[in-house]
Design a protein around this motif. Structure first.
Motif, PDB file in Angstrom:
ATOM      1  N   THR A   4      -9.531  -8.217 -34.695  1.00 37.33           N
ATOM      2  CA  THR A   4     -10.431  -8.833 -33.718  1.00 37.33           C
ATOM      3  C   THR A   4      -9.861  -8.726 -32.312  1.00 37.33           C
ATOM      4  OG1 THR A   4      -9.374 -10.975 -34.065  1.00 37.33           O
ATOM      5  CG2 THR A   4     -11.333 -10.493 -35.397  1.00 37.33           C
ATOM      6  N   ALA A   5      -8.732  -8.039 -32.151  1.00 38.57           N
ATOM      7  CA  ALA A   5      -8.064  -7.947 -30.859  1.00 38.57           C
ATOM      8  C   ALA A   5      -8.169  -6.538 -30.285  1.00 38.57           C
ATOM      9  CB  ALA A   5      -6.593  -8.324 -31.010  1.00 38.57           C
ATOM     10  N   LYS A   6      -8.303  -6.455 -28.975  1.00 36.29           N
ATOM     11  CA  LYS A   6      -8.403  -5.176 -28.289  1.00 36.29           C
ATOM     12  C   LYS A   6      -7.109  -4.381 -28.453  1.00 36.29           C
ATOM     13  CE  LYS A   6      -9.667  -3.166 -23.904  1.00 36.29           C
ATOM     14  NZ  LYS A   6     -10.126  -3.376 -22.551  1.00 36.29           N
ATOM     15  N   GLY A   7      -7.243  -3.105 -28.789  1.00 35.24           N
ATOM     16  CA  GLY A   7      -6.093  -2.230 -28.910  1.00 35.24           C
ATOM     17  C   GLY A   7      -5.411  -2.238 -30.263  1.00 35.24           C
ATOM     18  N   ILE A   8      -5.947  -2.963 -31.235  1.00 33.57           N
ATOM     19  CA  ILE A   8      -5.325  -3.076 -32.557  1.00 33.57           C
ATOM     20  C   ILE A   8      -6.258  -2.424 -33.593  1.00 33.57           C
ATOM     21  CG2 ILE A   8      -4.341  -4.634 -34.274  1.00 33.57           C
ATOM     22  CD1 ILE A   8      -2.964  -4.844 -31.541  1.00 33.57           C
ATOM     23  N   PRO A   9      -5.764  -1.429 -34.382  1.00 28.41           N
ATOM     24  CA  PRO A   9      -6.649  -0.737 -35.325  1.00 28.41           C
ATOM     25  C   PRO A   9      -6.936  -1.549 -36.578  1.00 28.41           C
ATOM     26  CG  PRO A   9      -4.432   0.102 -35.557  1.00 28.41           C
ATOM     27  CD  PRO A   9      -4.405  -0.868 -34.394  1.00 28.41           C
ATOM     28  N   HIS A  10      -8.061  -1.236 -37.204  1.00 25.88           N
ATOM     29  CA  HIS A  10      -8.357  -1.764 -38.532  1.00 25.88           C
ATOM     30  C   HIS A  10      -7.395  -1.093 -39.507  1.00 25.88           C
ATOM     31  CE1 HIS A  10     -11.992  -3.176 -36.714  1.00 25.88           C
ATOM     32  NE2 HIS A  10     -12.595  -2.010 -36.708  1.00 25.88           N
ATOM     33  N   ILE A  11      -6.893  -1.840 -40.476  1.00 33.40           N
ATOM     34  CA  ILE A  11      -6.041  -1.233 -41.494  1.00 33.40           C
ATOM     35  C   ILE A  11      -6.556  -1.508 -42.910  1.00 33.40           C
ATOM     36  CG2 ILE A  11      -3.949  -1.094 -40.105  1.00 33.40           C
ATOM     37  CD1 ILE A  11      -2.990  -3.681 -41.395  1.00 33.40           C
ATOM     38  N   ALA A  12      -7.658  -2.202 -43.023  1.00 31.50           N
ATOM     39  CA  ALA A  12      -8.249  -2.442 -44.334  1.00 31.50           C
ATOM     40  C   ALA A  12      -8.635  -1.102 -44.955  1.00 31.50           C
ATOM     41  CB  ALA A  12      -9.485  -3.328 -44.211  1.00 31.50           C
ATOM     42  N   ALA A  13      -8.293  -0.908 -46.232  1.00 32.49           N
ATOM     43  CA  ALA A  13      -8.646   0.270 -47.027  1.00 32.49           C
ATOM     44  C   ALA A  13      -7.891   1.530 -46.614  1.00 32.49           C
ATOM     45  CB  ALA A  13     -10.145   0.528 -47.012  1.00 32.49           C
ATOM     46  N   SER A 177      -2.471 -10.431 -39.536  1.00 30.06           N
ATOM     47  CA  SER A 177      -3.887 -10.736 -39.354  1.00 30.06           C
ATOM     48  C   SER A 177      -4.259 -11.069 -37.918  1.00 30.06           C
ATOM     49  CB  SER A 177      -4.303 -11.873 -40.284  1.00 30.06           C
ATOM     50  OG  SER A 177      -3.625 -13.067 -39.933  1.00 30.06           O
ATOM     51  N   GLY A 178      -3.314 -11.518 -37.114  1.00 26.38           N
ATOM     52  CA  GLY A 178      -3.622 -11.849 -35.730  1.00 26.38           C
ATOM     53  C   GLY A 178      -4.186 -10.664 -34.969  1.00 26.38           C
ATOM     54  N   CYS A 179      -3.690  -9.478 -35.269  1.00 23.77           N
ATOM     55  CA  CYS A 179      -4.161  -8.262 -34.598  1.00 23.77           C
ATOM     56  C   CYS A 179      -5.113  -7.455 -35.468  1.00 23.77           C
ATOM     57  CB  CYS A 179      -2.981  -7.374 -34.209  1.00 23.77           C
ATOM     58  SG  CYS A 179      -1.853  -8.135 -33.034  1.00 23.77           S
ATOM     59  N   HIS A 180      -4.809  -7.364 -36.758  1.00 26.34           N
ATOM     60  CA  HIS A 180      -5.567  -6.492 -37.649  1.00 26.34           C
ATOM     61  C   HIS A 180      -6.629  -7.240 -38.445  1.00 26.34           C
ATOM     62  CE1 HIS A 180      -2.947  -3.073 -36.875  1.00 26.34           C
ATOM     63  NE2 HIS A 180      -1.926  -3.895 -36.988  1.00 26.34           N
ATOM     64  N   GLY A 181      -6.730  -8.547 -38.282  1.00 27.05           N
ATOM     65  CA  GLY A 181      -7.737  -9.335 -38.977  1.00 27.05           C
ATOM     66  C   GLY A 181      -7.307  -9.718 -40.374  1.00 27.05           C
ATOM     67  N   ASP A 182      -7.886 -10.802 -40.886  1.00 28.52           N
ATOM     68  CA  ASP A 182      -7.542 -11.304 -42.225  1.00 28.52           C
ATOM     69  C   ASP A 182      -7.861 -10.294 -43.313  1.00 28.52           C
ATOM     70  OD1 ASP A 182      -6.628 -13.702 -41.211  1.00 28.52           O
ATOM     71  OD2 ASP A 182      -8.544 -14.729 -41.473  1.00 28.52           O
ATOM     72  N   GLY A 184      -8.018  -6.888 -42.731  1.00 28.10           N
ATOM     73  CA  GLY A 184      -7.550  -5.551 -42.385  1.00 28.10           C
ATOM     74  C   GLY A 184      -8.491  -4.753 -41.512  1.00 28.10           C
ATOM     75  N   VAL A 185      -9.489  -5.376 -40.919  1.00 27.47           N
ATOM     76  CA  VAL A 185     -10.434  -4.683 -40.059  1.00 27.47           C
ATOM     77  C   VAL A 185     -10.397  -5.358 -38.692  1.00 27.47           C
ATOM     78  CG1 VAL A 185     -12.808  -3.933 -39.718  1.00 27.47           C
ATOM     79  CG2 VAL A 185     -11.869  -4.067 -42.024  1.00 27.47           C
ATOM     80  N   ALA A 186      -9.900  -4.635 -37.707  1.00 27.83           N
ATOM     81  CA  ALA A 186      -9.739  -5.163 -36.355  1.00 27.83           C
ATOM     82  C   ALA A 186     -11.103  -5.326 -35.682  1.00 27.83           C
ATOM     83  CB  ALA A 186      -8.866  -4.228 -35.529  1.00 27.83           C
ATOM     84  N   SER A 187     -11.262  -6.384 -34.910  1.00 26.71           N
ATOM     85  CA  SER A 187     -12.505  -6.544 -34.158  1.00 26.71           C
ATOM     86  C   SER A 187     -12.400  -5.894 -32.788  1.00 26.71           C
ATOM     87  CB  SER A 187     -12.848  -8.018 -34.003  1.00 26.71           C
ATOM     88  OG  SER A 187     -11.888  -8.649 -33.194  1.00 26.71           O
ATOM     89  N   ASP A 188     -11.194  -5.629 -32.354  1.00 22.63           N
ATOM     90  CA  ASP A 188     -10.975  -4.978 -31.066  1.00 22.63           C
ATOM     91  C   ASP A 188     -11.047  -3.469 -31.262  1.00 22.63           C
ATOM     92  OD1 ASP A 188     -10.063  -3.861 -28.750  1.00 22.63           O
ATOM     93  OD2 ASP A 188      -8.359  -5.205 -28.551  1.00 22.63           O
ATOM     94  N   PRO A 189     -11.887  -2.790 -30.504  1.00 22.71           N
ATOM     95  CA  PRO A 189     -12.035  -1.352 -30.670  1.00 22.71           C
ATOM     96  C   PRO A 189     -10.758  -0.551 -30.487  1.00 22.71           C
ATOM     97  CG  PRO A 189     -13.698  -2.200 -29.170  1.00 22.71           C
ATOM     98  CD  PRO A 189     -12.767  -3.326 -29.489  1.00 22.71           C
ATOM     99  N   ALA A 190      -9.835  -1.040 -29.699  1.00 19.16           N
ATOM    100  CA  ALA A 190      -8.616  -0.286 -29.436  1.00 19.16           C
ATOM    101  C   ALA A 190      -7.554  -0.525 -30.497  1.00 19.16           C
ATOM    102  CB  ALA A 190      -8.079  -0.651 -28.054  1.00 19.16           C
ATOM    103  N   THR A 191      -7.848  -1.372 -31.468  1.00 22.86           N
ATOM    104  CA  THR A 191      -6.868  -1.718 -32.505  1.00 22.86           C
ATOM    105  C   THR A 191      -7.212  -1.065 -33.814  1.00 22.86           C
ATOM    106  OG1 THR A 191      -6.556  -3.838 -31.436  1.00 22.86           O
ATOM    107  CG2 THR A 191      -5.802  -3.661 -33.682  1.00 22.86           C
TER     108      THR A 191
END
Length: 191
Positions: A4-13, A177-182, A184-191
């Protein structure tokens, strides 16, 4: 795993081995980034394996919405991205879902994150003997088209098997989870 943070990628899956290698690179200083280095510096190798398995066990983020139709005189960026993705398919799969150990899936990445990561390979900020020469030959327009193409593909979990204990990794991943979400999917496009 969905940031959910800007600059942090999703890592789920993402593939577990890929996540593990990236966290280990942060831990060893091969990928200098103070927030990630600080986040992993107290994790044992066993914890890195478990965190990787946890995020690999999750469902991927949902695909981004399709953009409005481009003007008729301009080429379709998604089709241009599809054409350019042929060079990436050997390692990352036809639609960005990898079956190659050690290679990340590219499906579902925000285009801005994808372009930033590729530019980091070009500049040498991200070190990889395979990616640097490949990324160096890709134009900025093609990078943008590739990013859009991968973002719009149907997200699916990679078919490759992950090692480690996903349940044990869930607890160890709480700091991620603070950057990549609970999930594994970031809400910030840059993450």
């Amino acid at each position: 795993g969905i940031s959910t943070a800007k600059g942090i990628p999703h890592i789920a899956a993402q593939r577990g081995p890929y996540i593990y290698l990236q966290m280990r690179d942060y831990l060893q200083g091969k990928r200098p980034q103070s927030a990630m280095t600080g986040a992993v510096k107290f994790l044992s190798d066993d914890a890195l394996v478990k965190v990787s398995a946890y995020y690999a066990s999750m469902d991927p983020p949902r695909a981004a919405a399709a953009p409005a139709k481009a003007a008729a005189q301009r080429p379709d960026p998604v089709q241009a991205g599809r054409a350019a993705a042929g060079a990436c398919a050997g390692c990352h799969g036809d639609a960005g879902v990898t079956e190659t150990p050690g290679s990340p899936s590219l499906v579902g990445f925000d285009p801005k994150y994808f372009v930033a990561a590729m530019n980091a390979y070009k500049s040498g900020q991200r070190r990889n003997d395979v990616m640097k020469p490949l990324a160096s030959g890709v134009s900025d327009a093609d990078l943008n088209n590739l990013g859009l193409f991968y973002a719009l593909q149907k997200p699916v979990r990679a078919a490759t098997k992950s090692t480690g204990d996903a349940a044990a990794g869930k607890a160890a991943a709480s700091g991620c989870s603070g950057c990549h979400g609970d999930k594994g999917v970031a809400s910030d496009p840059a993450t």
